[in-house]
Design a protein around this motif. Structure first.
Motif, PDB file in Angstrom:
ATOM      1  N   VAL A  65      -0.303  19.489  26.119  1.00 31.76           N
ATOM      2  CA  VAL A  65       0.223  20.479  25.182  1.00 31.76           C
ATOM      3  C   VAL A  65       0.691  21.685  25.993  1.00 31.76           C
ATOM      4  N   SER A  66       1.324  22.619  25.308  1.00 33.30           N
ATOM      5  CA  SER A  66       1.704  23.893  25.908  1.00 33.30           C
ATOM      6  C   SER A  66       1.583  24.960  24.834  1.00 33.30           C
ATOM      7  N   GLY A  67       1.211  26.173  25.252  1.00 30.63           N
ATOM      8  CA  GLY A  67       1.011  27.238  24.280  1.00 30.63           C
ATOM      9  C   GLY A  67       1.035  28.603  24.928  1.00 30.63           C
ATOM     10  N   ILE A  68       0.838  29.619  24.110  1.00 31.48           N
ATOM     11  CA  ILE A  68       0.958  31.011  24.550  1.00 31.48           C
ATOM     12  C   ILE A  68      -0.320  31.761  24.206  1.00 31.48           C
ATOM     13  N   ARG A  69      -0.862  32.459  25.185  1.00 34.01           N
ATOM     14  CA  ARG A  69      -1.956  33.396  24.950  1.00 34.01           C
ATOM     15  C   ARG A  69      -1.441  34.781  25.350  1.00 34.01           C
ATOM     16  N   LYS A  70      -1.329  35.671  24.360  1.00 38.31           N
ATOM     17  CA  LYS A  70      -0.755  36.998  24.579  1.00 38.31           C
ATOM     18  C   LYS A  70       0.637  36.839  25.183  1.00 38.31           C
ATOM     19  N   LYS A  71       0.835  37.233  26.447  1.00 37.08           N
ATOM     20  CA  LYS A  71       2.158  37.105  27.069  1.00 37.08           C
ATOM     21  C   LYS A  71       2.158  36.073  28.193  1.00 37.08           C
ATOM     22  N   THR A  72       1.191  35.171  28.175  1.00 35.51           N
ATOM     23  CA  THR A  72       1.086  34.140  29.200  1.00 35.51           C
ATOM     24  C   THR A  72       1.355  32.772  28.604  1.00 35.51           C
ATOM     25  N   LEU A  73       2.237  32.027  29.234  1.00 35.44           N
ATOM     26  CA  LEU A  73       2.516  30.649  28.836  1.00 35.44           C
ATOM     27  C   LEU A  73       1.589  29.717  29.596  1.00 35.44           C
ATOM     28  N   ILE A  74       1.008  28.749  28.900  1.00 34.72           N
ATOM     29  CA  ILE A  74       0.143  27.749  29.516  1.00 34.72           C
ATOM     30  C   ILE A  74       0.794  26.381  29.319  1.00 34.72           C
ATOM     31  N   VAL A  75       0.998  25.669  30.434  1.00 34.18           N
ATOM     32  CA  VAL A  75       1.673  24.371  30.386  1.00 34.18           C
ATOM     33  C   VAL A  75       0.785  23.320  31.027  1.00 34.18           C
ATOM     34  N   ASN A  76       0.448  22.262  30.277  1.00 35.40           N
ATOM     35  CA  ASN A  76      -0.287  21.125  30.831  1.00 35.40           C
ATOM     36  C   ASN A  76       0.691  20.174  31.514  1.00 35.40           C
ATOM     37  N   LEU A  77       0.399  19.823  32.764  1.00 32.80           N
ATOM     38  CA  LEU A  77       1.205  18.853  33.501  1.00 32.80           C
ATOM     39  C   LEU A  77       0.369  17.604  33.768  1.00 32.80           C
TER      40      LEU A  77
END
Length: 311
Positions: A264-276
């Protein structure tokens, strides 16, 4: 414009800081003769004088340096400034690298008052340019450069890797590709497939270090130890699964086994988190597909690009 009210140092970790009139700031190290100086991102600690006064109004009796701070600064709500803000003090230049910190053992202040402001109000900085600073010196705050490189962190999830039984090749592959694309890598971590540990690090990197993007590698499959998507969802404010879906769709053109990815991928505050994915080949393919367009999304999060703009 602000000012330095107090300067405090300690020559040994775990001992109270003592106030001094002046110190020398050493580039890429910190304060000369201070125990917390070193080649890391928490070289100098700062605390707002206004926050200390608020705390004292509750009955606390604290001397300069009691919270473990190096510099007590007047004129700024440091906690409200973004990571990347810079402070000019005479010839010296500091860059803020972290907001707050985890309190591992409660200090005497906490034991007396039931509270301590340093874990949430204190900030940390690196020394970019050195020089002599002293009490009473003015401080100029310089906002972050909107055109600065995007910052990133890389987390590898692997039980065997964390135990030293397998070499991590996926994390370094991500770092190499990001460096080649101009990213500033702030941290790399190797963790076991443990959901609480991953959630804790994702929160710290997004909230305290405020990196633009966090890439995880591993832990997205069907094994019962694969917890990366669940940890990512738990810490995100909003999901951005178009990224994960696009990577999965591209990977399907290479191997049908991409259908088994739960990334999945998502946003916490102003940080993008990307699972690879977990293999070096797969992360290389995914990033070669993703990176040409990722800057636009990060620019929107940073506030430097509009929805329809092109980088």
């Amino acid at each position: 414009m602000g000012a330095i009210l107090h300067i405090c140092i300690s020559e040994k970790r775990g001992t109270p800081k003592q106030e001094v009139n002046s110190v020398r700031l050493l580039p890429s190290r910190g304060i000369e003769n201070d125990a917390h100086a070193g080649n890391w991102h928490r070289q100098v600690s700062l605390l707002s004088a206004e926050k200390i006064r608020e705390f004292q109004s509750k009955g606390a009796q604290v001397e300069p340096g009691a919270f473990g701070e190096n510099l007590v600064v007047e004129g700024f709500d440091l906690r409200a400034l973004p990571v990347g803000a810079r402070f000019r003090i005479n010839d010296a230049l500091l860059e803020m690298t972290q907001i707050g910190k985890e309190c591992h053992t409660h200090c005497r202040i906490y034991q007396t008052m039931g509270d301590c402001i340093m874990p949430r109000e204190g900030v940390f900085a690196e020394v970019l340019s050195g020089g002599i600073i002293q009490k009473g010196d003015p401080i100029e705050m310089i906002p972050p450069d909107p055109n600065r490189p995007f910052t990133a962190a890389v987390i590898t999830l692997s039980d065997k890797g964390a135990a030293g039984e397998r070499e991590d090749k996926s994390g370094p592959a991500i770092v190499n590709l990001l460096h080649a694309d101009g990213y500033d890598i702030k941290e790399t971590l190797l963790l076991a497939d443990d959901r609480p540990s991953l959630e804790k690090e994702l929160i710290r990197l997004a909230d305290q270090r405020q990196v633009d993007v966090i890439f995880t590698t591993g832990g997205t499959g069907f094994d019962e130890r694969d917890i990366t998507p669940e940890a990512t969802i738990a810490v995100c404010d909003r999901m951005a699964n178009g990224i994960a879906e696009a990577i999965r769709g591209y990977s399907m053109t290479i191997t049908p086994r991409a259908m088994f990815s739960r990334a999945v991928s998502g946003i916490r505050k102003k940080t993008l988190i990307v699972n690879l994915p977990g293999s070096p080949k797969a992360v290389t393919e995914a990033l070669e597909f993703l990176l040409p367009n990722l800057g636009h999304g990060l620019g929107i999060l940073r506030g430097t690009e509009g929805e329809c703009a092109r980088r």
